[in-house]
Design a protein around this motif. Structure first.
Motif, short mmCIF file in Angstrom:
data_model
loop_
_atom_site.label_atom_id
_atom_site.label_comp_id
_atom_site.label_asym_id
_atom_site.label_seq_id
_atom_site.Cartn_x
_atom_site.Cartn_y
_atom_site.Cartn_z
N GLU A 416 0.83 -1.21 0.00
CA GLU A 416 0.00 0.00 0.00
C GLU A 416 0.87 1.25 0.00
O GLU A 416 0.57 2.23 -0.71
N THR A 417 1.94 1.22 0.77
CA THR A 417 2.83 2.38 0.84
C THR A 417 3.50 2.63 -0.50
O THR A 417 3.59 3.77 -0.97
N VAL A 418 3.96 1.56 -1.14
CA VAL A 418 4.60 1.71 -2.45
C VAL A 418 3.59 2.22 -3.49
O VAL A 418 3.91 3.07 -4.33
N LEU A 419 2.36 1.71 -3.44
CA LEU A 419 1.32 2.20 -4.35
C LEU A 419 1.10 3.69 -4.16
O LEU A 419 1.00 4.44 -5.15
N GLN A 420 1.04 4.14 -2.92
CA GLN A 420 0.85 5.56 -2.66
C GLN A 420 2.02 6.39 -3.18
O GLN A 420 1.82 7.44 -3.81
N LEU A 421 3.22 5.93 -2.93
CA LEU A 421 4.41 6.66 -3.40
C LEU A 421 4.43 6.75 -4.92
O LEU A 421 4.65 7.82 -5.50
N HIS A 422 4.20 5.64 -5.60
CA HIS A 422 4.27 5.61 -7.05
C HIS A 422 3.13 6.38 -7.68
O HIS A 422 3.30 7.01 -8.73
N THR A 423 1.95 6.36 -7.06
CA THR A 423 0.84 7.15 -7.58
C THR A 423 1.19 8.63 -7.56
O THR A 423 0.86 9.37 -8.49
N SER A 424 1.85 9.07 -6.50
CA SER A 424 2.18 10.49 -6.35
C SER A 424 3.48 10.87 -7.04
O SER A 424 3.90 12.02 -6.97
N GLY A 425 4.12 9.91 -7.72
CA GLY A 425 5.30 10.23 -8.52
C GLY A 425 6.62 10.23 -7.78
O GLY A 425 7.55 10.95 -8.16
N TRP A 426 6.74 9.42 -6.71
CA TRP A 426 7.99 9.32 -5.97
C TRP A 426 8.49 7.89 -6.00
O TRP A 426 7.71 6.94 -6.02
N LEU A 427 9.82 7.75 -5.99
CA LEU A 427 10.47 6.45 -5.91
C LEU A 427 11.11 6.29 -4.53
O LEU A 427 11.60 7.26 -3.95
N HIS A 428 11.12 5.08 -4.00
CA HIS A 428 11.73 4.84 -2.70
C HIS A 428 13.22 4.58 -2.81
O HIS A 428 14.03 5.19 -2.13
N LYS A 429 13.60 3.62 -3.63
CA LYS A 429 15.00 3.28 -3.95
C LYS A 429 15.75 2.54 -2.84
O LYS A 429 16.92 2.23 -3.01
N GLY A 430 15.08 2.23 -1.74
CA GLY A 430 15.79 1.52 -0.67
C GLY A 430 14.91 0.50 0.02
O GLY A 430 15.02 0.30 1.24
N ILE A 431 14.05 -0.17 -0.74
CA ILE A 431 13.15 -1.15 -0.13
C ILE A 431 13.93 -2.41 0.21
O ILE A 431 14.44 -3.10 -0.67
N ARG A 432 14.05 -2.67 1.50
CA ARG A 432 14.75 -3.85 2.03
C ARG A 432 14.13 -4.19 3.37
O ARG A 432 13.49 -3.35 4.00
N SER A 433 14.36 -5.39 3.85
CA SER A 433 13.76 -5.77 5.13
C SER A 433 14.39 -5.01 6.30
O SER A 433 13.75 -4.85 7.34
N ASP A 434 15.63 -4.53 6.15
CA ASP A 434 16.21 -3.75 7.25
C ASP A 434 15.66 -2.33 7.27
O ASP A 434 15.94 -1.57 8.21
#
Length: 608
Positions: A416-434
């Motif tokens: 859900e968080t990634v969907l919200q970020l991508h909908t608003s035009g932002w990339l995370h670039k650090g998705i990891r379990s840590d």
């Protein structure tokens, strides 16, 4: 069939036929009003809302099979009454003028006004125009996203043996126009209320999906503001989440980050979202109390700011690019200060700390800035409590193993968080379990199953989709989560599908409840028969090769790491992982969010 049954069938058939005729009249009315000559931004706002209501009406008609096999179980007498009133709203010029102060009159080919009748009439001596060619802004995006929509409108008008005259506004009252929209929404809602629950949810979800797509592709703050207004009246699923994504997209545009790296909208178009103040807050180091003198490997530490528990994420910046990257820090701080909706499972940023001279990075050319997150707001941790930080990567070895329901809930929160970020035009670039965090307190602990979390953190390299890619340090364990195309000297610019790949890796860990390195260790490799366990050290090159094998869809041995997912988490969870790992990145504009939406929808079905 008895005589009474025949009479009933004939009566029902007549009502359905009448409803179809009235429906087509409504569609023609929508098109006539929308295609009127421009009357400034106020009329554009009005036209946009009309387009959404027309879409809702056509979705309703499709749902009940109005033009194919309509259900006789509907109250067709009531349907006909509602459609008749809606048609009158759109086609009766006298009503439009008297009740709504909207004077819509025909214009001749030279553009001068000709006399109007009490109703907008159909003509048969001209060809119906290509409806989508006259639309701009929202309507143009709608035509692009749903090409069948304008085609269906044109077909309906053609089947009605009519065409649309060119019209113009002789009088337009904004407040009265809003009343007309409100009345149309009322009638649309009345039609939707006649559907069963399954049909209603389908229509709501379809509109929510469309609005997300429009937000993802829109680059005008005015269009996004209209969407936010629509969500207060239209019946859609998760309206607060979609409105929040629209607000973040507006913030991105207000910051001057338009459709490409060098684009900046005109100041008149860059008004901030209504009710939202965009302010960068630089915090005071003297008000900071550290709990530890050491940073975690992720550059993260617990502390207190103004006597409240906070988390600080330090970002290390190359001195040679300090000006550019400091601006990126500012942008991310503003972004994370406006993730209030519960669909953003992220910590609330209260500002940033300037470079800290007490920390001496290993690289002498680096300096650091800190993003500060208030845990009393995000995690509801009392101000007097000192929490314990528990990254997801450390929980895989914990004694308590979460149930499938809990694991699905974790996966849903992150996607859900990634969907919200991508909908608003932002990339995370650090998705990891840590970078997925939990917090233990005296009353809420992982061992008890009620820890505060999960929260997606690690935004130190986050950026808008249109900004230049910042090179991330090549840390071997972090590299396992990166798409092969985002690595090496010939790496591609970071894009949404690379975030999805990293998310797929984290979902793989959640499904098997094991670290990615341990999972990849089990993948057979021809290049190396020596396991980590036997050698006593991690062979990162072999694990990288094993990760690459996950993308080889024709190599079952390479995908053996995925083989146990269906057993441990179910076939749907496995499909979600595959969708993330194999997300298509051929979209040149990197605007498509269909995979993100599908993944969230599937996980919502699993969470119960």
């Amino acid at each position: 069939m008895s005589a009474g049954g025949l009479e009933y069938a004939a009566g029902a058939g007549g009502l359905i036929s009448l409803s179809l005729t009235l429906f087509r009249g409504c569609i023609q009315g929508f098109e006539i009003v929308q295609l009127a000559a421009h009357a400034g931004s106020e009329a554009d706002n009005f036209r946009c809302k009309l387009e959404v209501e027309q879409y809702r009406l056509m979705q309703w008609a499709e749902c009940i099979g109005l033009e194919e096999q309509p259900s006789e179980r509907l109250n067709w007498t009531l349907v006909g009454d509602i459609l008749k009133q809606m048609e009158a709203l759109l086609l009766d010029t006298q009503m439009l003028k008297k009740k709504y102060r909207l004077d819509l009159v025909p214009a001749d080919s030279e553009g001068s006004v000709v006399s109007s009748s009490s109703a907008i009439t159909k003509t048969t001596n001209t060809t119906t125009p290509a409806i989508n060619t006259s639309k701009t802004g929202f309507g143009k995006l709608l035509s692009k996203l749903r090409p069948d929509f304008p085609l269906a409108s044109s077909r309906i008008i053609d089947e009605s043996n009519g065409s649309i005259k060119k019209l113009k506004w002789a009088l337009f009252d904004r407040a009265k126009a809003a009343n007309l929209i409100s009345d149309i929404v009322h009638f649309n809602n009345a039609l939707h209320n006649l559907l069963d629950n399954v049909q209603q949810n389908f229509v709501k979800s379809a509109l929510a999906s469309l609005l997300r797509d429009v937000i993802s592709r829109s680059n005008a703050t005015s269009e996004l503001e209209i969407i936010r207004e629509l969500l207060t009246s239209s019946d859609v699923t998760t309206p607060a989440a979609i409105a929040s994504a629209a607000s973040l997209k507006q913030i991105r545009l207000v910051l001057g980050l338009g459709p490409n790296i060098n684009s900046v909208e005109e100041p008149a178009q860059r008004a901030p979202p209504e009710g939202i103040k965009i302010k960068l807050i630089q915090l005071k180091p003297l008000l900071l109390q550290r709990e530890s003198a050491h940073l975690s490997p992720e550059g993260r530490e617990l502390a207190r700011y103004k006597a409240k528990p906070v988390v600080i994420e330090w970002k290390f910046i190359d001195r040679n690019h300090e000006k550019e990257l400091k601006t990126r820090v500012d942008q991310v701080a503003i972004l994370l200060a406006h993730t209030y909706d519960t669909s953003f499972h992220s910590l609330h940023c209260i500002g940033f700390l300037p470079k800290d001279p007490s920390y001496q990075p290993e690289d002498a050319n680096s300096i650091c800035y800190g993003l500060v997150f208030d845990l009393t707001i995000s995690a509801n941790i009392p101000a007097h409590i000192v929490p314990v930080l528990r990254p997801l990567s450390t929980l895989f070895l914990d004694a308590r193993k979460p149930s499938l329901n809990e694991r699905c809930a974790i996966a849903l929160a992150l996607t859900e968080t990634v969907l919200q970020l991508h909908t608003s035009g932002w990339l995370h670039k650090g998705i990891r379990s840590d970078n997925v965090l939990y917090f233990d307190t005296n009353d809420s602990m992982w061992e008890f199953g009620n820890a505060n979390g999960p929260f997606l953190a690690g935004y130190e390299y986050a950026r808008p989709t249109t900004a230049h890619t910042e090179v991330m340090p090549a840390i071997a364990e972090h590299e396992l989560y990166r798409h092969p195309r985002s690595q090496g000297l010939t790496r591609a610019n970071f894009r949404r599908s690379f975030d999805l790949f990293a998310m797929g890796c984290v979902l793989l860990e959640i499904g098997l409840w094991s670290s990615l390195s341990d999972i990849l260790e089990q993948v057979p490799s021809e290049s190396s028969k020596t396991s980590t366990a036997r050698s006593g050290r991690v062979d990162w090159v072999r694990l990288q090769n094993a990760k690459t094998q996950l993308l080889q869809t024709d190599d079952f041995e390479g995908r053996s790491a995925l083989a146990g997912i269906a057993f441990h988490a179910g076939q749907t969870f496995q499909n979600v992982i595959l969708m993330c790992l194999y997300a298509d990145d051929d979209d040149p504009l990197d605007e498509d969010i269909s995979v993100q939406k599908d993944v969230v929808d599937l996980l919502r079905q699993l969470k119960f």
